[in-house]
Write a protein that holds these residues in place. Structure first.
Motif, PDB file in Angstrom:
ATOM      1  N   UNK A  72      47.502  20.167  17.542  1.00 37.88           N
ATOM      2  CA  UNK A  72      48.260  20.250  16.285  1.00 37.88           C
ATOM      3  C   UNK A  72      48.255  18.935  15.520  1.00 37.88           C
ATOM      4  N   UNK A  73      48.147  17.831  16.249  1.00 41.22           N
ATOM      5  CA  UNK A  73      48.245  16.546  15.565  1.00 41.22           C
ATOM      6  C   UNK A  73      46.891  15.847  15.428  1.00 41.22           C
ATOM      7  N   UNK A  75      44.878  14.843  17.853  1.00 40.70           N
ATOM      8  CA  UNK A  75      44.711  13.782  18.864  1.00 40.70           C
ATOM      9  C   UNK A  75      43.773  14.288  19.955  1.00 40.70           C
ATOM     10  N   UNK A  76      43.132  13.342  20.673  1.00 40.46           N
ATOM     11  CA  UNK A  76      42.309  13.791  21.800  1.00 40.46           C
ATOM     12  C   UNK A  76      43.192  14.338  22.913  1.00 40.46           C
ATOM     13  N   UNK A  77      44.279  13.634  23.180  1.00 41.28           N
ATOM     14  CA  UNK A  77      45.148  14.081  24.272  1.00 41.28           C
ATOM     15  C   UNK A  77      46.540  13.464  24.112  1.00 41.28           C
ATOM     16  N   UNK A  78      47.365  13.582  25.147  1.00 41.27           N
ATOM     17  CA  UNK A  78      48.729  13.059  25.047  1.00 41.27           C
ATOM     18  C   UNK A  78      49.386  12.932  26.398  1.00 41.27           C
ATOM     19  N   UNK A  79      50.651  12.567  26.368  1.00 39.94           N
ATOM     20  CA  UNK A  79      51.451  12.442  27.590  1.00 39.94           C
ATOM     21  C   UNK A  79      52.864  12.846  27.224  1.00 39.94           C
ATOM     22  N   UNK A  80      53.597  13.449  28.157  1.00 40.21           N
ATOM     23  CA  UNK A  80      54.969  13.846  27.831  1.00 40.21           C
ATOM     24  C   UNK A  80      55.960  13.155  28.766  1.00 40.21           C
ATOM     25  N   UNK A  81      57.139  12.931  28.258  1.00 44.14           N
ATOM     26  CA  UNK A  81      58.167  12.189  29.005  1.00 44.14           C
ATOM     27  C   UNK A  81      59.514  12.911  28.883  1.00 44.14           C
ATOM     28  N   UNK A  82      60.464  12.462  29.676  1.00 46.03           N
ATOM     29  CA  UNK A  82      61.757  13.149  29.752  1.00 46.03           C
ATOM     30  C   UNK A  82      62.534  13.128  28.436  1.00 46.03           C
ATOM     31  N   UNK A 186      57.396  15.615  12.392  1.00 46.49           N
ATOM     32  CA  UNK A 186      56.711  16.574  13.293  1.00 46.49           C
ATOM     33  C   UNK A 186      55.240  16.681  12.882  1.00 46.49           C
ATOM     34  N   UNK A 187      54.382  17.199  13.775  1.00 51.90           N
ATOM     35  CA  UNK A 187      52.966  17.318  13.404  1.00 51.90           C
ATOM     36  C   UNK A 187      52.739  18.266  12.232  1.00 51.90           C
ATOM     37  N   UNK A 188      53.691  19.125  11.957  1.00 52.45           N
ATOM     38  CA  UNK A 188      53.511  20.081  10.856  1.00 52.45           C
ATOM     39  C   UNK A 188      53.517  19.383   9.493  1.00 52.45           C
ATOM     40  N   UNK A 189      54.312  18.313   9.378  1.00 50.15           N
ATOM     41  CA  UNK A 189      54.439  17.650   8.070  1.00 50.15           C
ATOM     42  C   UNK A 189      53.601  16.387   7.945  1.00 50.15           C
ATOM     43  N   UNK A 190      53.244  15.768   9.059  1.00 50.90           N
ATOM     44  CA  UNK A 190      52.555  14.466   8.961  1.00 50.90           C
ATOM     45  C   UNK A 190      51.763  14.208  10.247  1.00 50.90           C
ATOM     46  N   UNK A 191      50.541  13.747  10.082  1.00 55.78           N
ATOM     47  CA  UNK A 191      49.680  13.501  11.239  1.00 55.78           C
ATOM     48  C   UNK A 191      49.159  12.059  11.187  1.00 55.78           C
ATOM     49  N   UNK A 192      49.940  11.125  11.719  1.00 54.10           N
ATOM     50  CA  UNK A 192      49.646   9.700  11.544  1.00 54.10           C
ATOM     51  C   UNK A 192      48.257   9.258  12.042  1.00 54.10           C
ATOM     52  N   UNK A 193      47.739   9.934  13.073  1.00 54.25           N
ATOM     53  CA  UNK A 193      46.448   9.483  13.614  1.00 54.25           C
ATOM     54  C   UNK A 193      45.348   9.619  12.558  1.00 54.25           C
ATOM     55  N   UNK A 218      57.005  12.881  23.459  1.00 54.24           N
ATOM     56  CA  UNK A 218      55.570  13.178  23.455  1.00 54.24           C
ATOM     57  C   UNK A 218      54.832  11.991  22.843  1.00 54.24           C
ATOM     58  N   UNK A 219      53.733  11.597  23.492  1.00 53.79           N
ATOM     59  CA  UNK A 219      52.887  10.499  22.980  1.00 53.79           C
ATOM     60  C   UNK A 219      51.497  11.085  22.776  1.00 53.79           C
ATOM     61  N   UNK A 220      50.901  10.849  21.613  1.00 51.56           N
ATOM     62  CA  UNK A 220      49.586  11.415  21.320  1.00 51.56           C
ATOM     63  C   UNK A 220      48.619  10.312  20.930  1.00 51.56           C
ATOM     64  N   UNK A 221      47.361  10.430  21.344  1.00 49.41           N
ATOM     65  CA  UNK A 221      46.373   9.408  20.986  1.00 49.41           C
ATOM     66  C   UNK A 221      45.021   9.705  21.593  1.00 49.41           C
ATOM     67  N   UNK A 222      44.221   8.646  21.722  1.00 44.33           N
ATOM     68  CA  UNK A 222      42.856   8.817  22.258  1.00 44.33           C
ATOM     69  C   UNK A 222      42.903   8.917  23.777  1.00 44.33           C
TER      70      UNK A 222
END
Ligand SMILES: Cc1ncc(COP(=O)(O)O)c(C=O)c1O
Length: 390
Positions: A72-73, A75-82, A186-193, A218-222
């Motif tokens: 959705x954003x 990104x190649x991939x991501x990581x999720x946290x509590x 949110x990724x729906x309104x803006x995709x910083x990458x 959620x962290x998104x990136x390469x």
């Protein structure tokens, strides 16, 4: 995926299902996974084979959430946290070392201020702030040891905005990592990458959950950057629970329709407030009076669900307004179906000094409104009656 439309990805992207052929995403409440034999265990730990090992590392629910969010954003991939703060802490800790400097937007969420002001300096990581709308402060603020540029746009609660394309180019020119807190959009309104950010971070607690139920980050990136995050997170343990990932994965299915309505309602509230004489200032990205309106229009699909106002009469007037609200909840959360009013000076940003708050535009009369999904007539009627002075 059959196509790359946001709504379709959010609903149809899924990881492999079990032998029961579940239509919706099942919940995998298991802390660990079995290996076929000793050799499989060795290969999985040596990263020679892909698969689930232990839910602090990954779980089918967190994997599905990551894959969806990354698609959705862009990104190649991501990581999720509590939590969202765990995502921020993990990102800072994974990339910063003693002696490094962070150049951050001055207007950031209260706990992010605490991380930069009080926690990371203990490990000799320094920071300085720049205003989102002052380009020269960013250009002059870069030091030899600046390792990361961090921006929150739109900011909480000031709704300040930075030109992502411009700051992306500046970070690239200096070889500095650009991290964006994309929580309000949110990724729906803006995709910083897409504008040159290296990492985009979300508090999924807000609009991504959207129903006030759960915490998440959620962290998104390469692939390369997320591997570094993973290296830190696997061993330090800020993992998201499978249950929360399951909720958030389901929430994404309705993100687009929810955000459309949040934004439609919020724009109406912003226009309503701007016409009221009790209100000193209204901040909303898609109001033409917003100083960065053109930038907001360029990089955001719509203005988001948060409207921040400054009421005439300071803290007493803000308190009276909040106490008179009948339907709005008084709460520190945002991004819920329910409309929420928050007084940042005495809650989310109460740990800052009055001077620090004024520097980021938080007055005693500032009230942050998270505009929910109730009928717009009821939302405006509630605000209107709360503004009446007896
Ligand atoms: C912009 C922003 N970033 C991060 C956070 C922290 O998220 P969490 O509460 O999920 O830790 C918040 C919480 O309000 C936020 O508004």
């Amino acid at each position: 995926m059959p196509n790359d439309n946001f709504e379709t990805i959010a609903i149809r992207l899924q990881t492999e299902r079990s032998q029961y052929k579940e239509h919706s995403v099942p919940l995998y409440l298991t802390s660990s996974y079995k290996f076929d034999d000793a050799e499989e265990m060795r290969a999985l730990f040596a990263n020679e084979k892909e698969g689930n090992v232990y839910s602090r590392y990954a779980n089918p629910n967190t994997t599905e959430l990551i894959e969806k969010m990354a698609a959705l954003e862009g990104a190649q991939t991501g990581w999720v946290t509590a939590t969202g703060m765990a995502a921020l802490f993990t990102t800072f800790a994974a990339f910063l070392a003693a002696g490094d400097h962070v150049l951050s937007s001055r207007s950031v969420f209260g706990s992010t201020h605490q991380l930069l002001n009080n926690i990371f300096p203990k490990w000799n990581i320094s920071y300085s702030y720049a205003d989102l709308d002052k380009k020269e402060q960013w250009e002059n603020g870069i030091q030899e040891n600046t390792k990361m540029i961090f921006v929150e746009t739109p900011s909480n609660p000031g709704i300040d905005i930075i030109d992502l394309e411009w700051i992306g180019a500046l970070a690239k020119k200096h070889g500095i990592l650009l991290v964006v807190d994309n929580c309000f959009a949110t990724p729906y309104l803006q995709q910083p990458l897409k504008y040159g950010a290296d990492l985009s971070i979300h508090s999924a607690t807000k609009f991504i959950d959207g129903q006030g139920r759960t915490l998440g980050g959620i962290i998104l990136g390469s692939d390369e950057l997320i591997r570094q995050i993973e290296g830190f997170a696997r061993h330090s343990g800020p993992a998201m629970s499978p249950f929360n990932a399951w909720i958030l994965s389901k929430s994404l299915e309705t993100l687009a329709v929810r955000m459309d309505r949040h934004c439609e309602n919020a724009l109406k509230v912003a226009n309503f407030l701007e016409a009221r004489e009790e209100i000193k200032q209204v901040r909303y990205p898609f109001l033409p009076s917003h100083p960065q309106y053109d930038i907001a229009k360029k990089q955001m699909k719509q203005g988001g669900g948060i409207v921040t106002l400054v009421i005439n009469g300071g803290g007493a007037a803000a308190g009276r307004f909040m106490d008179r609200l009948k339907m709005f909840s008084i709460s520190a959360n945002l991004g819920d179906t329910r409309s929420i009013a928050t007084h940042p000076a005495t809650s989310t940003h109460s740990k800052l000094t009055e001077e620090q708050r004024l520097e980021v535009g938080i007055e005693q009369g500032t009230v942050r409104l998270s505009i929910g999904l109730e009928h717009i007539d009821d939302i405006i009627a509630d605000i209107s009656q709360a503004l009446q002075v007896d």
